[in-house]
Design an enzyme around this catalytic site. Structure first.
Site, PDB file in Angstrom:
ATOM      1  N   ASP A 145      30.969 -34.886  35.500  1.00  0.00           N
ATOM      2  CA  ASP A 145      29.556 -34.820  35.866  1.00  0.00           C
ATOM      3  C   ASP A 145      28.881 -35.991  35.146  1.00  0.00           C
ATOM      4  O   ASP A 145      29.419 -36.527  34.163  1.00  0.00           O
ATOM      5  CB  ASP A 145      28.933 -33.480  35.480  1.00  0.00           C
ATOM      6  CG  ASP A 145      27.621 -33.238  36.234  1.00  0.00           C
ATOM      7  OD1 ASP A 145      27.074 -34.208  36.819  1.00  0.00           O
ATOM      8  OD2 ASP A 145      27.129 -32.104  36.236  1.00  0.00           O
TER       9      ASP A 145
HETATM   10  C1  BGC Z   1      24.416 -32.926  38.268  1.00  0.00           C
HETATM   11  C2  BGC Z   1      25.443 -33.107  39.371  1.00  0.00           C
HETATM   12  C3  BGC Z   1      25.160 -34.366  40.136  1.00  0.00           C
HETATM   13  C4  BGC Z   1      25.164 -35.528  39.173  1.00  0.00           C
HETATM   14  C5  BGC Z   1      24.935 -36.871  39.819  1.00  0.00           C
HETATM   15  C6  BGC Z   1      24.244 -34.166  37.428  1.00  0.00           C
HETATM   16  O1  BGC Z   1      23.119 -34.065  36.625  1.00  0.00           O
HETATM   17  O2  BGC Z   1      24.790 -31.845  37.448  1.00  0.00           O
HETATM   18  O3  BGC Z   1      25.439 -31.999  40.223  1.00  0.00           O
HETATM   19  O4  BGC Z   1      26.083 -34.523  41.174  1.00  0.00           O
HETATM   20  O5  BGC Z   1      24.132 -35.330  38.211  1.00  0.00           O
HETATM   21  O6  BGC Z   1      23.633 -36.991  40.230  1.00  0.00           O
END
Ligand code: BGC
Length: 785
Positions: free
Chosen positions: A280
Site C-alpha cells: 500500500d
Molecule cells: C490506500 C489504497 C490506495 C493507495 C493508492 C492508500 O492510501 O489505502 O487503497 O490504493 O493509497 O492511492
C-alpha cells in the site's frame, strides 16, 4: 544491445544483465503511480491508479504534476533526488504542488475544467447485488474507461471483510461474508483483467479499520484469518489476479508488507500466486525487510534505492530475494497494456447501462407497507441535501470527482413532470414526502457512531411531521456508506429504500425504484445492527495504543448474531420486493460421498405476486455434530432467479466438500467430517423456508488414516490387513520392534502413542519410501470406506 523484455525467457536474461542498482529501481516505483521505465531493456512504466469505482482525478492530476516537475528538473540539469524523498516517494511533492496550483486557480477566478469521469457502483452497492455477472460487467466497463486514460492497473477491488459497520472504508468493500466475497470479488477481477487491465485485490490482510491505520497491530487468530479474512483473497488468486496489495496494518505483530508468512508462505507457496505484491502507498515501513518478505514492489515512488544496493553488497539482503521481486514485477509488466498497447474501446453509453443494471440488482427495499412503488400520477416533496446532491462514493483513494452525477430529485421531476416535484417544501397537492438521508464514509477515519448526519435527521423529522399533519406517506432513501441507526424512524415511515453509495447513476436509479420503473432485488451483504453495542467487534474495534484484538474470532457478521441470539434490525441476506415469492420445494441429495461428488440442492421458487421480479435463493450449511466449534450456519451457495408473475422454476445449487469444511487448528487443515448436516434454504439468513437434514460421507479426518495410532488401527482388522499388504510386514509385530526403543513403555501405551509413520521411521525407512506407502495405504482406505 541489452536484452529486450518480451516473454518469460527474456526476463531471465535481463536478470543476468541488470546491475543491482537497476534491479533496485525495478522494485521501487519510478513515480507516485508508475513503476520505473527502463527503455534500454524495453521495459515500459506501468500506470497504477485508484479505484474500483472510477478514476481518482486527484491522483491522476498528481501524477501528471510529478511527471512535469521531474521533466523540468531533468531539463534544468538538476534531476530530483529520490534519496531525499521519504516513505511517500514523490507523492507529497506532487500533492503539495497541486494544492498550490488549485489555490492560484481559485484566486484567479478561472472556471474549473469539467470532470467527465464515471463513478461506478462502489463495493457496498455491488455487494448488495448478489449477482457476480453484473459485478463482472462493471469490471469490464471500469477497465475500459480507466484504460482510456492510459491506466494499466486498477488499485482494487477492496477485498477487506466488513468487520465493523463503523469502518471508514466500509463502503469500498462488498460484504461481511467470506463466501459471498469469494463469489463477487473475483468477478470484478475477471472483468477488469479480461480487458487487459491488471487488477489488484487489496489490502492483504485484515485491514479493517482506519484508526491508527499506519501500523495498527491487528491480533487475529489463524482460524479467523483462514475462515473469514483470507477466502476472498484466495478466490481472487484462483481467478488469476496479477497483483495483490499488502496492507498498512500489522498482522499479529508484523507489518503486512514485511510479513513473510503472509506474502510468501500463504500467498505464494500455499495459494500459488504468481504475480507481484505491491505495498500500500507508504506501507513498506522498512525496505529491506519488505523485499525479504516477498513484497515485490514498493509504492509510491520514487524513493531511495541506495539502502537496497548496500544491503545486497553487505549480504543482509540475498540477491535471489531481490531477483525474485524483479522477476515478479517484470512478468506482470510484460503482460500489461503498458507493454502490449492493446487498449479496449470505451463507450460511455454502454458503461451507464451497465452501472444502471448493477444498481437495479443491488437496490435494497428494507421496508414497504405497500406505499411503493409510487404511481406516476402523484405529487412528491423531497427533503434532505442528498436528494439533490447524493454522495456517490467513499472519500479518499476511492473518491471520484465528477460532473456526471444524477440525483433522485431531478429524475423524479423527469418522470412526474416538474410541477409535481418540490424540494424542501410541500404544496397543497403533495401526498408523498421523500427524505434522502445518510452519512459519509472515508479513508483515514472511522465513523463515530451509526447516526445519520444531524441535518439529514432534521430533514427527516420535518418530512415525517409534515406528512403526518397532511395524512401523507413518507419514503426514506438511504445514501450512506453503510448501516445507519433507523430505530427512531423505522416505525414512523412507510417505506425505506437503500442504495447506499451508488455512483453517478445512483440518484436516477433510486428514483426509478420509487416510481416502479423496475422491481428492486438487492439483498443486504451485511447484518444491519439494531444497536452498535450488538456488533461482534463492539469494544474490540479501534483499539488502544495501536493494538486491536479480534476477540470475536470467526464470529463475524451473522455468525455472531446467530451465536448470541441477537435480533438485528435487518438480517444478512435480507431485502424485499414489489412482488412476493415462495420457496415451494426443496430436495437435497442424501448419503453423497463428498470426496467423489458435490451434494445437489434443488430449490423450486415461485413468483406469487403480480409483478416480475428476482429472488435470491440462499443456501446455508450447519454442521450438526462436529469435533470443534462451528457457527450455527454459514452461507455456502446462492442464486438469483428472475421470474414473471406466477412463474415457477427449479434451480440446482451444488455444495462441494469445501461447503462442509472448517479450518481445524489442531491439524492445521480444512477438514470436513462425515455425518449429519442441516441444509437451510431461505431468502435471508433469518428467513429460512426449509431445512433438510442429510448425511454426507467422506474420508473421516479422525478415522483410520495414516496418522491414526497403531492402537486405533489394531481395532480394525481390515485396516491391519491393508497395511500389512502394503508394507509387506506385520504392523503389530513392528510395534513390538518399537518396544525395544522404549523399554519403559507398555505395548498398549506405545500403540496409542505411535502411528504407522512413526513405526516405519523407527524401522529405518526413508522419507520417499514412507510417502509411497502412505499413498497406497490411504488409497486402499478410501476404497474400504
Ligand atoms: C490506500 C489504497 C490506495 C493507495 C493508492 C492508500 O492510501 O489505502 O487503497 O490504493 O493509497 O492511492
Amino acid at each position: 544491445m541489452k536484452t529486450q523484455l518480451t516473454d518469460l525467457n527474456s526476463i531471465e536474461k535481463i536478470l543476468q544483465e541488470m546491475t543491482v542498482e537497476e534491479k533496485a529501481r525495478m522494485v521501487i516505483g519510478g513515480a507516485p503511480f508508475h513503476t520505473e521505465a527502463m527503455p534500454e531493456y524495453g521495459i515500459p512504466a506501468m500506470y497504477m491508479l485508484d479505484s474500483c469505482n472510477g478514476l481518482n482525478s486527484l491522483e491522476y492530476a498528481g501524477e501528471a504534476v510529478y511527471q512535469e516537475l521531474a521533466a523540468q528538473a531533468e531539463a534544468a540539469g538538476q534531476p530530483l533526488d529520490r534519496e531525499k524523498n521519504g516513505y511517500m516517494g514523490g507523492l507529497l511533492i506532487a500533492l503539495g504542488t497541486l494544492k498550490k496550483r488549485a489555490a492560484q486557480q481559485a484566486q484567479s477566478g478561472a472556471a474549473p475544467s469539467p470532470k467527465p469521469f464515471g463513478c461506478y457502483p462502489p463495493g457496498i452497492a455491488l455487494g448488495s447485488t448478489w449477482n457476480p455477472e453484473v459485478v463482472e460487467a462493471c469490471g469490464h466497463e471500469l477497465a475500459k474507461e480507466m484504460s482510456s486514460y492510459g491506466i494499466d492497473m486498477i488499485l482494487g477491488p477492496n477485498v477487506n471483510i466488513h468487520r465493523d459497520p463503523l469502518c471508514g472504508r466500509l463502503g469500498e468493500s462488498f460484504t461481511e461474508d467470506p463466501y459471498l466475497m469469494s463469489q463477487l470479488a473475483p468477478a470484478m477481477v475477471r472483468g477488469i483483467q479480461a480487458e487487459g487491465v491488471t487488477a489488484c485485490p487489496k489490502h492483504f490482510a485484515a485491514n479493517n479499520q482506519e484508526k491508527d491505520r499506519m501500523g495498527v497491530n491487528e491480533h487475529v487468530s489463524e482460524r479467523a484469518l483462514r475462515e473469514i479474512y483470507f477466502p476472498g483473497f484466495k478466490a481472487c488468486v484462483d481467478a488469476g489476479c496479477k497483483t495483490v496489495m499488502s496492507a498498512y496494518n500489522q498482522l499479529n505483530g508484523t507489518p503486512s508488507a514485511m510479513n513473510g508468512w503472509l506474502l510468501t508462505d500463504i500467498l505464494r507457496k500455499e495459494w500459488g500466486f504468481g504475480g507481484f505484491v505491491v505495498s500500500d502507498w507508504g506501507a513498506a515501513y522498512e525496505q529491506i525487510a519488505t523485499i525479504a518478505a516477498g513484497n515485490d514492489l514498493t509504492m509510491p515512488g520514487p524513493r531511495g534505492i541506495q539502502c537496497i544496493v548496500e544491503a545486497v553488497e553487505n549480504g543482509t539482503l540475498p540477491l535471489e530475494k531481490l531477483d525474485a521481486c524483479v522477476r515478479n514485477v517484470l512478468k506482470v509488466v510484460a503482460w500489461s497494456t503498458a507493454m502490449t498497447g492493446k487498449r479496449p474501446a470505451f463507450d460511455r453509453a454502454r458503461s451507464l447501462e451497465v452501472m444502471e443494471e448493477a444498481l437495479r440488482e443491488g437496490m435494497i427495499l428494507l421496508k414497504n407497507d405497500g406505499t411503493l412503488p409510487l404511481t406516476t400520477g402523484c405529487d412528491v416533496a423531497f427533503y434532505g441535501k442528498r436528494s439533490k446532491a447524493p454522495t456517490i462514493c467513499p472519500a479518499g483513494s476511492s473518491n471520484v470527482s465528477t460532473d456526471l452525477t444524477t440525483n433522485a430529485y431531478d429524475r423524479a421531476a423527469e418522470l412526474l413532470g416538474a410541477g409535481h416535484v418540490t424540494f424542501g417544501e410541500a404544496t397543497g397537492r403533495t401526498n408523498t414526502w421523500i427524505a434522502v438521508v445518510g452519512c459519509d464514509g472515508r479513508e483515514g477515519a472511522d465513523r463515530d457512531s451509526l447516526a445519520m448526519d444531524a441535518d439529514d435527521a432534521q430533514a427527516l423529522e420535518t418530512a415525517i411531521a409534515e406528512a403526518q399533519a397532511a395524512g401523507g406517506k413518507v419514503v426514506v432513501v438511504i445514501n450512506a456508506t453503510g448501516p445507519i441507526d433507523l430505530n427512531p424512524y423505522e416505525g414512523r415511515v412507510n417505506a425505506i429504500l437503500c442504495p447506499f453509495f451508488a455512483g453517478i447513476q445512483g440518484g436516477k436509479v433510486a428514483a426509478d425504484a420509487i416510481f416502479g420503473q423496475f422491481n428492486p432485488s438487492g439483498k443486504l451483504a451485511m447484518t444491519w445492527p439494531k444497536h452498535y453495542y450488538d456488533c461482534p467487534s463492539y469494544k474490540n474495534f479501534g483499539g488502544e495504543k495501536q493494538e486491536v484484538w479480534y476477540g470475536e474470532g470467526i464470529y463475524v457478521g451473522y455468525r455472531w448474531y446467530d451465536a448470541r441470539h441477537i435480533e438485528p434490525a435487518y438480517p444478512f441476506g435480507y431485502g424485499l420486493s414489489y412482488t412476493s415469492f415462495a420457496i415451494t420445494g426443496v430436495s437435497v441429495e442424501d448419503g453423497i460421498n463428498m470426496d467423489k461428488a458435490p451434494v445437489k440442492v434443488n430449490v423450486t421458487v415461485k413468483n406469487t405476486g403480480s409483478l416480475p421480479g428476482s429472488e435470491v435463493v440462499q443456501v446455508y450449511v450447519r454442521d450438526v455434530e462436529c469435533a470443534f466449534d462451528r457457527p450455527e450456519k454459514e452461507l455456502k451457495g446462492f442464486q438469483k432467479v428472475s421470474l414473471q408473475p406466477g412463474e415457477e422454476r427449479t434451480v440446482t445449487l451444488e455444495l462441494d466438500k469445501a461447503a462442509f469444511s472448517g479450518y481445524y487448528m489442531e491439524f492445521g487443515e480444512w477438514i470436513a467430517q462425515p455425518g449429519e448436516f442441516d441444509i437451510l434454504v431461505g431468502t435471508s439468513s433469518r428467513d429460512i423456508a426449509a431445512e433438510r437434514r442429510i448425511t454426507v460421507r467422506c474420508k473421516d479426518p479422525f478415522g483410520i488414516s495414516f496418522r491414526s495410532s497403531i492402537g486405533a488401527i489394531a481395532k480394525c482388522p481390515q485396516a491391519v490387513e491393508i497395511i500389512n499388504r502394503v508394507i509387506d510386514e506385520d504392523i503389530l509385530a513392528l510395534a513390538h520392534v518399537a518396544l525395544e526403543f522404549a523399554p519403559d513403555k507398555s505395548l498398549e501405551e506405545l500403540w496409542n502413542g505411535t502411528n504407522i509413520q512413526g513405526a516405519l521411521v523407527k524401522k529405518g525407512w526413508d522419507g520417499g519410501r514412507i510417502t509411497k506407502a502412505h499413498q497406497e495405504i490411504e488409497a486402499s482406505f478410501d476404497e474400504m470406506r
